[in-house]
Design a protein around this motif. Structure first.
Motif, short mmCIF file in Angstrom:
data_model
loop_
_atom_site.label_atom_id
_atom_site.label_comp_id
_atom_site.label_asym_id
_atom_site.label_seq_id
_atom_site.Cartn_x
_atom_site.Cartn_y
_atom_site.Cartn_z
N ASP A 156 -19.88 -76.27 25.56
CA ASP A 156 -21.48 -76.77 25.11
C ASP A 156 -21.02 -78.33 24.75
OD1 ASP A 156 -23.99 -77.54 24.63
OD2 ASP A 156 -24.30 -75.64 23.34
N TYR A 164 -23.70 -80.74 24.88
CA TYR A 164 -25.18 -81.13 24.14
C TYR A 164 -25.27 -81.40 22.79
CZ TYR A 164 -30.05 -81.83 23.44
OH TYR A 164 -31.21 -82.21 23.22
N GLU A 165 -24.93 -80.01 22.04
CA GLU A 165 -25.03 -80.17 20.65
C GLU A 165 -24.08 -81.00 19.90
OE1 GLU A 165 -27.47 -78.64 18.95
OE2 GLU A 165 -28.46 -77.91 20.82
N SER A 166 -22.96 -80.73 20.35
CA SER A 166 -21.88 -81.63 19.69
C SER A 166 -22.19 -83.13 19.87
CB SER A 166 -20.44 -81.59 20.29
OG SER A 166 -20.32 -81.84 21.36
N ARG A 220 -25.09 -84.60 20.63
CA ARG A 220 -26.48 -85.12 20.20
C ARG A 220 -26.27 -85.23 18.62
NH1 ARG A 220 -31.43 -84.72 18.49
NH2 ARG A 220 -33.11 -85.14 19.77
N ASN A 221 -25.59 -84.11 17.92
CA ASN A 221 -25.44 -84.18 16.58
C ASN A 221 -24.62 -85.45 16.15
OD1 ASN A 221 -26.84 -81.75 16.14
ND2 ASN A 221 -25.00 -80.87 16.15
#
Length: 698
Positions: free
Chosen positions: A392, A394-396, A398-399
């Protein structure tokens, strides 16, 4: 900012630093093209041949009608329409030479761009296409000049877009001057003098923006000061040449005065200003011999949040500055690519989407193949694909943007991050067809290039971990935070897919042979890029430099093998200078040396190379009108792409205004462009704003 820098950015009183010049497009009378050209194909060839190309003829007719009659098109839309029309023109160009005197004549009428009223128009010779092609290239340059002038040059992304647009305009006018103006007797705006002067003008404006950007970067190093001084000197020389060409010809001077009396004054002021600035700056610095900085220092993301989008856009095309662009693969893309509005379908039929109806196509795209394979297909080695663990992204990512910049910056790029995550998930699927997997990998690789400046993500508490398995020995894997492992693995799989595509082609037909050759050229290109990326990726043996070089040599030998048997002069040059056997022998020797000699890679590759024998000539079906159209399309692709860096008339930033691409610029943000690419490969649509694009206005 120093007083010296401030004086350039805000010179007083003249010239006006905010003003840039743009030119209007040429106007033309409507012409009906579909009916006479279809009748010609039916008469010269057959009704079945006419059916094979009627989609292209319909699209040609629609493009010209929209180009002439529609006044509601945005500048990016008009550019798309003109490029589409130019490709169609090149495809039908051979038909115009075949029109007989008793056929219905086709005449093109064009008017001078510098006159607002329809007067002093010129008509082409009956059934001559040269004036039409020259006028379309002129209009492409004019539209790019307007895109540059209307871009928001107060932002980093806007300046980058404007520079790309002015450079594109300059290249279009260069091609008009060097290649097309000599074949037409037309209005004054299409003469050698005007084509060269416009080339110099827009080159100068692109260099001026480059100089301003270099000053805003405000680097104190001697090398950067010298580079900035050189940009000033180049801008002054181009303004000087544009000015001299106009004022040196009384007819041209009068022509420009009728259009805009301030033009010549503006050119004179710019010429004088940049001459003085260049002289002063060059006298204050000495030429410095210093190697180019690394990619990370050129494009690395820093604390300047305003420039994040601009640097992500620039990063996707950075590799073009180091390696020649891929020139092969036209036929392959006409069959497989989802981002191209022309397709070769089963039976040799050419299908063309209208310029304003971008892909994907409603029909299933497959590789032309047959149940029986020719003897030479056994020479093609289908390389295994690398496997990877799901991840994944996206999360890493975006953060990371939230942590390093802000929530607003993260929001401005989340469309790109959503697309990136979706593409990575899709590329791991085993049920995708070869065309879809190739298209997915290419899109994903472009997105990886965009986010490369983020790495290494040393300030992130949760950086992504990429895990990839050895293609030849799946028991071995590599696990890293390094994005170069991800990029290298994607490049390996793109090369391997090229070998699978070539193996699946029907080599008993010209079309299948061409696609197989293009697929192997495609594979060779990706392995060539991989040899450079492998230097930065510490991974399993299949991504080592020695292995990628060996695979590149194997592909080169297979290309030469197929080309020597191809009944077209285009494909005989390779084996003439380097016999096929010698190429195979070189690849074999590489497989038995160094670390490869003791691995499964050596055993798989060496056994295959030892079994290869030269093939007999292959029987081919006769050529038809489709072949002529495809030759014309190749001509258009080469014209627009170019052979030298930078890559012709389609600079990267402008392509992010197009409907035919996975990522686009909208309101200064990077968003997924679902109107131009089939992101729903196997799942739901991506979230985000997918409305029509526009360019920022001053």
């Amino acid at each position: 900012m120093s007083n010296d820098n401030q004086r350039l950015l805000n010179p007083n009183p003249n010239p006006n630093p905010e003003r840039v010049l743009a030119i209007p497009v040429k106007k033309s009378n409507p012409v009906e093209l579909y009916r006479p050209l279809r009748k010609l194909v039916e008469t010269k060839y057959s009704e079945s041949d006419a059916q094979k190309v009627e989609s292209v003829l319909e699209t040609l007719n629609k493009c010209r009608s929209d180009m002439v009659k529609r006044g509601d098109l945005s500048l990016p839309e008009l550019r798309d329409c003109l490029i589409h029309y130019f490709k169609c023109l090149c495809m039908v160009e051979p038909l115009f030479t075949a029109i007989s005197s008793d056929s219905e004549p086709i005449n093109f009428v064009w008017y001078d761009a510098f006159y607002s009223e329809h007067n002093n128009g010129v008509s082409s010779q009956p059934n001559s296409i040269q004036l039409e092609m020259a006028a379309v290239v002129f209009n492409l340059g004019a539209v790019c000049s307007q895109i540059g002038a209307s871009s928001d040059r107060t932002t980093a992304l806007g300046r980058h877009l404007a520079m790309d647009a002015f450079n594109a305009a300059a290249i279009f006018f260069l091609k008009l001057w060097k290649d097309l103006a000599k074949d037409v007797s037309a209005t004054l705006d299409l003469t050698f003098l005007f084509a060269e002067s416009l080339h110099c003008l827009f080159s100068a404006q692109a260099l001026e923006l480059k100089s301003q950007q270099q000053l805003k970067d405000n680097s104190s190093s001697a090398f950067e000061k010298y580079r900035c001084a050189v940009s000033f000197k180049s801008a002054s020389e181009h303004y000087q040449r544009a000015y001299d060409l106009i004022v040196g010809d009384s007819v041209a001077t009068e022509h420009v005065h009728k259009f805009d009396q301030t033009w010549i004054t503006h050119l004179h002021q710019k010429k004088e200003f940049f001459q003085v600035e260049a002289r002063q700056r060059l006298s204050s610095v000495q030429p410095i011999s210093q190697p180019l900085r690394s990619f990370s220092s050129i494009c690395a993301l820093d604390h300047d949040a305003e420039s994040v989008n601009e640097k992500l856009v620039r990063a996707i095309f950075w590799r073009v500055d180091l390696w020649m662009p891929k020139l092969e693969g036209v036929y392959l893309d006409l069959v497989l690519s989802e981002d191209i509005p022309f397709k070769i379908m089963d039976g040799g039929k050419l299908v063309a989407n209208p310029w304003d109806m971008p892909p994907p196509y409603p029909t299933y795209v497959a590789i032309p193949s047959s149940s029986s394979s020719s003897s030479s297909s056994s020479h093609i080695l289908a390389l295994p694909l690398k496997k990877s663990e799901p991840l994944d992204l996206y999360e890493s990512l975006r953060n990371y943007f939230v942590l390093k910049y802000s929530e607003s910056v993260a929001k401005s790029v989340e469309g790109l991050l959503e697309l990136l995550n979706k593409l990575r998930s899709e590329m791991l699927r085993d049920d995708l067809s070869l065309p879809l997997r190739r298209d997915c990998l290419i899109r994903y690789y472009k997105c990886l290039c965009m986010i490369e400046p983020l790495f290494p993500m040393t300030s992130s508490s949760n950086p992504p971990i990429f895990v990839w398995y050895n293609a030849f020995n799946p028991q071995q894997n590599s696990s890293q935070h390094n994005i170069h492992l991800e990029k290298a693995s994607v490049l390996f799989n793109l090369g391997a897919l090229g070998s699978h595509i070539a193996l699946s082609c029907d080599l008993t037909t010209i079309q299948g042979q061409r696609i197989a050759i293009d697929a192997l050229h495609d594979a060779s290109y990706w392995f060539l890029i991989l040899t450079h990326e492998a230097e930065k990726a510490s991974a399993t043996i299949d991504l080592s430099i020695s292995c990628t070089q060996m695979l590149h040599e194997i592909i080169s030998a297979q290309v030469a093998d197929l080309e020597c048997n191809f009944p077209q002069l285009r494909y005989v040059s390779v084996c003439g200078g380097c016999p096929v056997f010698v190429l195979y022998r070189k690849a074999f020797d590489m497989s038995t040396l160094g670390p490869l000699a003791e691995t499964r890679v050596q055993s798989l590759i060496a056994q295959h190379l030892l079994s290869i024998m030269r093939t007999c000539l292959i029987e081919f079906a006769p050529s038809d009108v489709t072949e002529q159209f495809l030759v014309g399309y190749c001509k258009a692709a080469q014209f627009l792409t170019g052979y030298r860096i930078p890559v012709g008339c389609q600079p990267p930033c402008l392509d992010l205004l197009s409907k035919a691409g996975p990522v686009m610029i909208k309101d200064g943000n990077l968003v997924a462009n679902l109107s131009g690419s089939d992101i729903r490969i196997g799942g739901d649509e991506l979230p985000g704003d997918h409305s029509n694009m526009a360019i920022d206005q001053n």
